[in-house]
Structures are given as structure tokens and as C-alpha cells.
Write a protein that holds these residues in place. Structure first.
Motif, PDB file in Angstrom:
ATOM      1  N   TYR A  49       0.912  -1.267   0.005  1.00  0.00           N
ATOM      2  CA  TYR A  49      -0.055   0.206   0.054  1.00  0.00           C
ATOM      3  C   TYR A  49       0.987   1.177  -0.027  1.00  0.00           C
ATOM      4  O   TYR A  49       1.874   1.451   0.838  1.00  0.00           O
ATOM      5  CB  TYR A  49      -0.999  -0.028   1.310  1.00  0.00           C
TER       6      TYR A  49
ATOM      7  N   TYR B  76      -4.365   6.544  -4.026  1.00  0.00           N
ATOM      8  CA  TYR B  76      -3.699   5.558  -3.247  1.00  0.00           C
ATOM      9  C   TYR B  76      -3.417   4.193  -3.943  1.00  0.00           C
ATOM     10  O   TYR B  76      -4.383   4.543  -5.191  1.00  0.00           O
ATOM     11  CB  TYR B  76      -4.212   5.392  -1.864  1.00  0.00           C
TER      12      TYR B  76
ATOM     13  N   MET C  93      -3.111   0.112  -3.884  1.00  0.00           N
ATOM     14  CA  MET C  93      -3.116  -1.227  -3.135  1.00  0.00           C
ATOM     15  C   MET C  93      -2.041  -2.198  -3.687  1.00  0.00           C
ATOM     16  O   MET C  93      -1.464  -3.006  -2.781  1.00  0.00           O
ATOM     17  CB  MET C  93      -4.555  -1.880  -3.133  1.00  0.00           C
TER      18      MET C  93
ATOM     19  N   SER D 220       2.454   1.140   3.766  1.00  0.00           N
ATOM     20  CA  SER D 220       2.148   0.210   4.737  1.00  0.00           C
ATOM     21  C   SER D 220       2.093  -1.223   4.216  1.00  0.00           C
ATOM     22  O   SER D 220       2.006  -1.375   3.039  1.00  0.00           O
ATOM     23  CB  SER D 220       0.949   0.484   5.408  1.00  0.00           C
TER      24      SER D 220
ATOM     25  N   GLY E 275      -0.084  -4.180   4.104  1.00  0.00           N
ATOM     26  CA  GLY E 275      -1.513  -4.739   4.345  1.00  0.00           C
ATOM     27  C   GLY E 275      -2.385  -3.476   4.945  1.00  0.00           C
ATOM     28  O   GLY E 275      -2.105  -2.225   4.551  1.00  0.00           O
ATOM     29  N   TRP E 276      -3.014  -3.812   6.218  1.00  0.00           N
ATOM     30  CA  TRP E 276      -3.772  -2.578   6.759  1.00  0.00           C
ATOM     31  C   TRP E 276      -3.052  -2.148   8.098  1.00  0.00           C
ATOM     32  O   TRP E 276      -3.764  -2.134   8.704  1.00  0.00           O
ATOM     33  CB  TRP E 276      -5.216  -3.431   6.909  1.00  0.00           C
ATOM     34  N   GLY E 277      -1.942  -2.125   8.056  1.00  0.00           N
ATOM     35  CA  GLY E 277      -1.048  -1.961   9.047  1.00  0.00           C
ATOM     36  C   GLY E 277      -0.875  -0.336   9.125  1.00  0.00           C
ATOM     37  O   GLY E 277      -1.502   0.418   8.769  1.00  0.00           O
ATOM     38  N   SER E 278       0.121   0.044  10.006  1.00  0.00           N
ATOM     39  CA  SER E 278       0.306   1.482  10.303  1.00  0.00           C
ATOM     40  C   SER E 278       1.179   1.962   8.906  1.00  0.00           C
ATOM     41  O   SER E 278       1.924   1.302   8.414  1.00  0.00           O
ATOM     42  CB  SER E 278       1.313   1.458  11.689  1.00  0.00           C
ATOM     43  N   LEU E 279       1.175   3.197   8.901  1.00  0.00           N
ATOM     44  CA  LEU E 279       1.622   4.045   7.841  1.00  0.00           C
ATOM     45  C   LEU E 279       2.808   4.302   8.284  1.00  0.00           C
ATOM     46  O   LEU E 279       3.356   4.806   9.334  1.00  0.00           O
ATOM     47  CB  LEU E 279       0.800   5.199   7.341  1.00  0.00           C
TER      48      LEU E 279
ATOM     49  N   PHE F  38       5.477   7.318   6.997  1.00  0.00           N
ATOM     50  CA  PHE F  38       5.380   8.639   5.964  1.00  0.00           C
ATOM     51  C   PHE F  38       6.911   9.053   5.676  1.00  0.00           C
ATOM     52  O   PHE F  38       7.900   9.003   6.595  1.00  0.00           O
ATOM     53  CB  PHE F  38       4.636   9.749   7.078  1.00  0.00           C
TER      54      PHE F  38
END
Lengths: 110, 111
Positions: B31, B48, B50, B94, B96-100, B102
Motif C-alpha cells: 500500500y 492511493y 493497493m 504500509s 497490508g492494513w497496518g500502520s503507515l 511517512f
């Protein structure tokens, strides 16, 4: 679209006090995350709470999540001057990627 | 060191002159995302991705383009910049659906 909305927009407290910020969101989520941003710099991840969790701790941070009310809170205990920053909640949900609220600006007075 | 690298950090340009802001990550993240930050408006998502060759519009995609030909790179293209695109831009990635994670941001001024 922007999901999260933090409250209050700004908060000023004395060093040593606890700071509480709230976040409300609109649709179902996979997880909710809190980030900190020092002026003009990149955001730093603080904590992630999954939709099936109700509370999570990390050092002086405590996060709660109430999916029935679509809300979360971030508590910073025993605040320090270095905690002065903007705090954002962000949600993963559906096909919108990770979206952020407008943030709470926290000022810790020495 | 795991990082997201954005370039340039500062950019001043004129209306209509095409520009590209580069973003690269070395963490093999699927991501990637671009945000713009304006006073009082928080972070708004521009585009964005995926995964490779998969991109989607965020909240404010007008006037921007992106591409994701390789996993590590996610450039932001302004074909014809306008003054209302003056902003602070952040790239993030990131797993998967984890923390970004920056980047350090790009402060763009369009005159």
C-alpha cells in the motif's frame, strides 16, 4: 472520504496533567490508528487498535474503541512538554484506503 | 534503514509547468498513498495504491496523476499546477492494513 473527526480541535493543559482526545468516524472499520505530528513534519504512528479490541495501552498512551458509537479516545497520561504536537486518528475501512481526520492540536504548558 | 523517501523537500514553481514529486519505499509495502495537508483541513488523501498497477482516487484527486509501475515507487504528477495546489504533500506506505510510514514531506508553492 475523510472519515475521522477529532475533538477538541485544540487543547492546552499543564505539564503533568492528562490529555484526552476523541475521534468519531462514519463507517465500519478494520482498525483505527492514532498518529502524532510535530510541526510541519511527517506523521509518526503511535498505536493501532483493531475493530475487535476495546482498549489498548502503550507506555503513557491508552486508546479505547467503541464500535457501537463509532468513536475512539486517546489518553496521554502525565503529559510532558515534548507531547506538544498535533494528533490525528485514521481509519482503515472498506475500499477507501487509510483516511485521516483534521487533528487535535495539543499544547503542554510548562 | 526502513524508510519512505520523498523528493524534493521544497519546490517553488509557476502555474502550468509540469512537475513530478517522487516517492520511494524500501520495505516491500503493497500500500502507498499521497496526502496533502492544508491548515485547518487535516490530511486529505489524493490517490492511493493497493499494489502494482492498482491505483484509486482519494478525496481530492483533481489535478493530480499517479502511477505504480513498480512496488517501491509511487510518483505524484501535476500536469499543469495551479496556485490552489500549493500545499504540504506527504507520501506514505504500509504493509497490508497496518500502520503507515511517512516520508518527510514536500512543500510545494505554485505562483
Amino acid at each position: 472520504s475523510q472519515q475521522g473527526e477529532e475533538d477538541p480541535q485544540a487543547l492546552s493543559i499543564q505539564e503533568g496533567e492528562n490529555a484526552t482526545m476523541n475521534c468519531s468516524y462514519k463507517t465500519s472499520i478494520n482498525n483505527l490508528q492514532w498518529y502524532r505530528q510535530n510541526s510541519g513534519r511527517g506523521l509518526v504512528h503511535l498505536i493501532l487498535i483493531r475493530s475487535n479490541e476495546r482498549e489498548k495501552h502503550s507506555g503513557r498512551l491508552r486508546v479505547t474503541l467503541d464500535t457501537s458509537k463509532k468513536s475512539s479516545s486517546l489518553l496521554i497520561t502525565a503529559s510532558r512538554a515534548a507531547d506538544t504536537a498535533s494528533y490525528f486518528c485514521a481509519t482503515w475501512g472498506g475500499a477507501d484506503g487509510l483516511t485521516f481526520g483534521k487533528g487535535t492540536h495539543l499544547i503542554i504548558q510548562p | 534503514e526502513a524508510q519512505v523517501t520523498q523528493n524534493p523537500r521544497y519546490l517553488i514553481t509557476v502555474t502550468g509547468k509540469k512537475l513530478t514529486v517522487t516517492c520511494s519505499q524500501n520495505m516491500n509495502h503493497e500500500y502507498m498513498s499521497w496526502y496533502r495537508q492544508d491548515p485547518g483541513l487535516g490530511l486529505r488523501q489524493i490517490y492511493y495504491s493497493m499494489n502494482v498497477e492498482v491505483t484509486d482516487k482519494g478525496d481530492v484527486p483533481e489535478g493530480y496523476k499517479v502511477s505504480r509501475k513498480e512496488k517501491r515507487n509511487f510518483p505524484l504528477i501535476l500536469e499543469s499546477p495551479s496556485p490552489n495546489q500549493t500545499s504540504l504533500y506527504f507520501c506514505a506506505s504500509s504493509l497490508g492494513w497496518g500502520s503507515l510510514h511517512f516520508g518527510n514531506g514536500t512543500r510545494l508553492t505554485v505562483t
